[in-house]
Write a protein that holds these residues in place. Structure first.
Motif, mmCIF file in Angstrom:
data_model
loop_
_atom_site.group_PDB
_atom_site.id
_atom_site.type_symbol
_atom_site.label_atom_id
_atom_site.label_comp_id
_atom_site.label_asym_id
_atom_site.label_seq_id
_atom_site.Cartn_x
_atom_site.Cartn_y
_atom_site.Cartn_z
ATOM 1 N N GLN A 165 -13.783 -3.510 3.620
ATOM 2 C CA GLN A 165 -13.250 -3.425 2.391
ATOM 3 C C GLN A 165 -12.679 -2.060 2.345
ATOM 4 O O GLN A 165 -11.526 -1.750 1.565
ATOM 5 C CB GLN A 165 -14.505 -3.245 1.007
ATOM 6 N N VAL A 166 -13.218 -0.966 2.760
ATOM 7 C CA VAL A 166 -12.647 0.351 2.694
ATOM 8 C C VAL A 166 -11.144 0.061 3.631
ATOM 9 O O VAL A 166 -9.973 0.601 3.062
ATOM 10 C CB VAL A 166 -13.499 1.462 3.635
ATOM 11 N N LEU A 167 -11.032 -0.361 4.606
ATOM 12 C CA LEU A 167 -9.840 -0.157 5.436
ATOM 13 C C LEU A 167 -8.759 -1.160 4.611
ATOM 14 O O LEU A 167 -7.671 -0.801 4.698
ATOM 15 C CB LEU A 167 -10.060 -0.906 6.599
ATOM 16 N N VAL A 168 -9.227 -2.257 4.174
ATOM 17 C CA VAL A 168 -8.270 -3.115 3.404
ATOM 18 C C VAL A 168 -7.832 -2.503 2.088
ATOM 19 O O VAL A 168 -6.562 -2.590 1.909
ATOM 20 C CB VAL A 168 -8.668 -4.508 3.152
ATOM 21 N N ASN A 169 -8.700 -1.917 1.681
ATOM 22 C CA ASN A 169 -8.250 -0.997 0.103
ATOM 23 C C ASN A 169 -7.287 -0.159 0.316
ATOM 24 O O ASN A 169 -6.501 -0.033 -0.386
ATOM 25 C CB ASN A 169 -9.717 -0.674 -0.625
ATOM 26 N N VAL A 170 -7.553 0.598 1.465
ATOM 27 C CA VAL A 170 -6.799 1.904 1.692
ATOM 28 C C VAL A 170 -5.238 1.343 1.986
ATOM 29 O O VAL A 170 -4.485 2.008 1.536
ATOM 30 C CB VAL A 170 -7.143 2.750 2.836
ATOM 31 N N ALA A 171 -5.331 0.218 2.789
ATOM 32 C CA ALA A 171 -3.908 -0.389 3.329
ATOM 33 C C ALA A 171 -3.173 -0.775 2.177
ATOM 34 O O ALA A 171 -1.987 -0.723 2.136
ATOM 35 C CB ALA A 171 -4.063 -1.342 4.217
ATOM 36 N N ARG A 195 -17.466 6.527 -1.798
ATOM 37 C CA ARG A 195 -18.906 6.306 -2.259
ATOM 38 C C ARG A 195 -19.676 5.410 -0.951
ATOM 39 O O ARG A 195 -20.685 5.817 -0.256
ATOM 40 C CB ARG A 195 -19.298 5.675 -3.224
ATOM 41 N N ILE A 196 -18.836 4.386 -0.395
ATOM 42 C CA ILE A 196 -19.289 3.413 0.793
ATOM 43 C C ILE A 196 -19.345 4.448 1.861
ATOM 44 O O ILE A 196 -20.435 4.352 2.764
ATOM 45 C CB ILE A 196 -18.488 2.313 1.036
ATOM 46 N N VAL A 197 -18.344 5.074 2.191
ATOM 47 C CA VAL A 197 -18.302 6.008 3.413
ATOM 48 C C VAL A 197 -19.610 7.146 3.429
ATOM 49 O O VAL A 197 -20.062 7.171 4.590
ATOM 50 C CB VAL A 197 -16.775 6.720 3.763
ATOM 51 N N GLU A 198 -19.515 7.655 2.444
ATOM 52 C CA GLU A 198 -20.721 8.699 2.336
ATOM 53 C C GLU A 198 -22.047 8.027 2.404
ATOM 54 O O GLU A 198 -23.131 8.641 2.981
ATOM 55 C CB GLU A 198 -20.523 9.376 0.801
ATOM 56 N N ASP A 199 -22.405 6.854 1.867
ATOM 57 C CA ASP A 199 -23.458 6.048 2.075
ATOM 58 C C ASP A 199 -23.975 5.692 3.520
ATOM 59 O O ASP A 199 -24.824 5.561 4.022
ATOM 60 C CB ASP A 199 -23.654 4.700 1.297
ATOM 61 N N HIS A 200 -22.752 5.743 4.320
ATOM 62 C CA HIS A 200 -22.894 5.428 5.750
ATOM 63 C C HIS A 200 -22.900 6.863 6.576
ATOM 64 O O HIS A 200 -23.107 6.811 7.659
ATOM 65 C CB HIS A 200 -21.720 4.907 6.351
ATOM 66 N N GLY A 201 -23.154 7.749 5.775
ATOM 67 C CA GLY A 201 -23.266 9.362 6.530
ATOM 68 C C GLY A 201 -22.116 9.720 6.898
ATOM 69 O O GLY A 201 -22.087 10.675 7.821
ATOM 70 N N GLY A 202 -20.907 9.358 6.491
ATOM 71 C CA GLY A 202 -19.630 9.902 6.918
ATOM 72 C C GLY A 202 -18.802 10.656 5.705
ATOM 73 O O GLY A 202 -19.497 10.770 4.656
ATOM 74 N N GLU A 203 -17.559 11.203 5.928
ATOM 75 C CA GLU A 203 -16.848 11.698 5.044
ATOM 76 C C GLU A 203 -15.609 11.072 4.725
ATOM 77 O O GLU A 203 -14.966 10.528 5.742
ATOM 78 C CB GLU A 203 -16.718 13.180 5.312
ATOM 79 N N LEU A 204 -15.088 11.100 3.627
ATOM 80 C CA LEU A 204 -13.629 10.513 3.292
ATOM 81 C C LEU A 204 -12.712 11.390 2.645
ATOM 82 O O LEU A 204 -13.266 12.202 1.835
ATOM 83 C CB LEU A 204 -13.613 9.157 2.523
ATOM 84 N N ARG A 205 -11.579 11.783 3.176
ATOM 85 C CA ARG A 205 -10.712 12.599 2.646
ATOM 86 C C ARG A 205 -9.258 12.159 2.687
ATOM 87 O O ARG A 205 -8.870 11.277 3.654
ATOM 88 C CB ARG A 205 -10.767 14.181 3.326
ATOM 89 N N ILE A 206 -8.175 12.768 1.730
ATOM 90 C CA ILE A 206 -6.800 12.460 1.757
ATOM 91 C C ILE A 206 -6.029 13.529 2.101
ATOM 92 O O ILE A 206 -6.276 14.573 1.612
ATOM 93 C CB ILE A 206 -6.582 12.099 0.270
ATOM 94 N N ILE A 207 -5.181 13.246 3.144
ATOM 95 C CA ILE A 207 -4.127 14.432 3.645
ATOM 96 C C ILE A 207 -2.908 13.791 3.137
ATOM 97 O O ILE A 207 -2.254 12.670 3.333
ATOM 98 C CB ILE A 207 -4.052 14.541 4.918
ATOM 99 N N SER A 208 -1.976 14.527 1.825
ATOM 100 C CA SER A 208 -0.641 14.088 1.839
ATOM 101 C C SER A 208 0.355 14.929 1.755
ATOM 102 O O SER A 208 0.339 16.115 1.779
ATOM 103 C CB SER A 208 -0.843 13.733 0.345
#
Length: 400
Positions: free
Chosen positions: A296-302, A370-383
């Motif tokens: 879901q995360v991958l598809v949503n970002v794409a 939220r999904i990534v953090e629940d998995h113990g990871g981090e998500l960020r944006i570089i633009s």
């Protein structure tokens, strides 16, 4: 109050023995030590071989065990009124440790040994304890091995209450997202539903030919099935997320997650003349993840990237979404980069309800985070002015 029998005055113990509020047992392990060392030396493989040959070995050793003495605190902990009663019921009150911690320590030549177990006292009350002993250096001193035990019932109850409170808090946090999740369902499910419509039209065209092209039609019917399955999984995942149920972690290959996500978006990418690239640095270990949520995360970002590039006025050749995987310490790093106009306000892009799209709800990226953090990871944006890169991490299933 029971009249606890005092320790045998003929036995000289350390001064702390009698008055200690901590339960202390004095036990005779001399014969057990001799038997363990003899049996372990009789062949290759040591204690593990002995246990494999005789699964009942630890229980049999208890026949060589003898209680020498117990202080009043130990008698209270065990729910007996005297050492005589303890000796009579020792097989029930102090059964053989199924893990054989002390026996294993003797076999390995270790001195300090500790553990946690439950005792069922003479009054039927189950008591969780922490225990520890220091084994003597000399063989002749194994006739008196002192065991110290602490009742941890209150700590256990406090921990259980904390776990319940934490679960309730976590559930409350999930419920606070229900509104967002329901609203975002349209956003999440729209892509597979749109694909179903497109694939159905394509299958109809192939069937309408004279003669019908059954092979091509079969291909698109298969894609319809894949998209319908994905839509159902998204709905089920959102439903489960709003409940108390936990994320279903499994061990999965990162490349498999990306490959399956690309399969879900490749038709829309072709329709918009967007090229998809996928690179991976070396053979990567598996990650611990809920596959549906991460896809879901991958598809949503794409899809966000597709929509951004559709408004940037660039040429078809400029439209690229690249997926990249690499390992970084104890994590696998997922990178999704587009060649769109970039994000104006990176700091706010991950906030709920922030969006730059007139029809957008601003929920997609916040839920991805939220999904990534629940998995113990981090998500960020570089633009930048030449595109946007969304980077997130997932922990390895096993640290290697």
């Amino acid at each position: 109050m029971p009249d606890f029998t005092k320790p045998d005055p003929e036995i000289r113990h350390p001064d702390v023995f009698l008055e200690s509020p901590i339960a202390i047992l004095c036990e005779d392990w001399e014969e057990i030590r001799a038997a363990v060392l003899r049996d372990c030396a009789s062949g290759e493989g040591g204690l593990e071989r002995v246990l494999d040959d005789d699964p009942d070995y630890l229980r049999k050793l208890r026949h060589h065990h003898r209680i020498v003495d117990a202080n009043p605190a130990a008698l209270r902990l065990l729910g007996v009124s005297s050492i005589a009663v303890l000796e009579e019921k020792v097989g029930v009150l102090l059964p053989a440790d199924p893990n054989g911690a002390v026996v294993r320590a003797i076999a390995r030549g270790e001195r300090v040994c500790r553990g946690e177990r439950d005792l069922v006292g003479g009054d039927g009350r189950r008591t969780p304890i922490l225990w520890q002993t220091t084994l003597p250096e000399r063989a002749e001193d194994f006739g008196r091995v002192y065991f110290f035990a602490v009742d941890i019932s209150e700590q256990k109850r406090a921990q259980e209450a904390l776990d319940v409170a934490r679960a309730a808090l976590n559930h409350a946090g999930r419920l606070s997202l229900v509104g967002e999740l329901v609203a975002s369902m349209t956003h999440e499910v729209s892509q597979p539903i749109s694909s179903i419509s497109v694939f159905a039209e394509a299958a109809s065209r192939w069937l309408a030919q004279t003669p019908p092209n059954l092979e091509e039609a079969r291909t698109f019917v298969g894609r319809i099935n894949t998209s319908a399955t994905h839509a159902a999984q998204v709905i089920r995942s959102i439903r489960d997320f709003s409940r108390s149920s936990r994320t279903q972690f499994v061990e999965v290959a990162p490349a498999k997650l990306v490959g399956e996500a690309i399969a879900l978006i490749e038709h829309e990418a072709r329709g918009q003349a967007i090229r998809i690239d996928f690179t991976m640095k070396g053979l990567l270990p598996q990650v611990a993840a809920d596959p549906i949520q991460i896809k879901q995360v991958l598809v949503n970002v794409a899809i966000n990237a597709f929509q951004a590039m559709a408004t940037d006025g660039g040429t078809n050749e400029d439209r690229i979404v690249s997926f990249a995987l690499e390992r970084e310490d104890r994590f696998v790093v997922f990178r999704i980069r587009d060649t769109g106009p970039g994000v104006v306000d990176v700091d706010r892009a991950l906030e709920p309800f922030f969006t730059t799209k007139p029809e957008g709800l601003g929920l997609g990226l916040s839920i991805c985070k939220r999904i990534v953090e629940d998995h113990g990871g981090e998500l960020r944006i570089i633009s930048s002015g030449t595109g946007t890169e969304v980077v997130f991490t997932l922990p390895l299933a096993h640290v290697q």
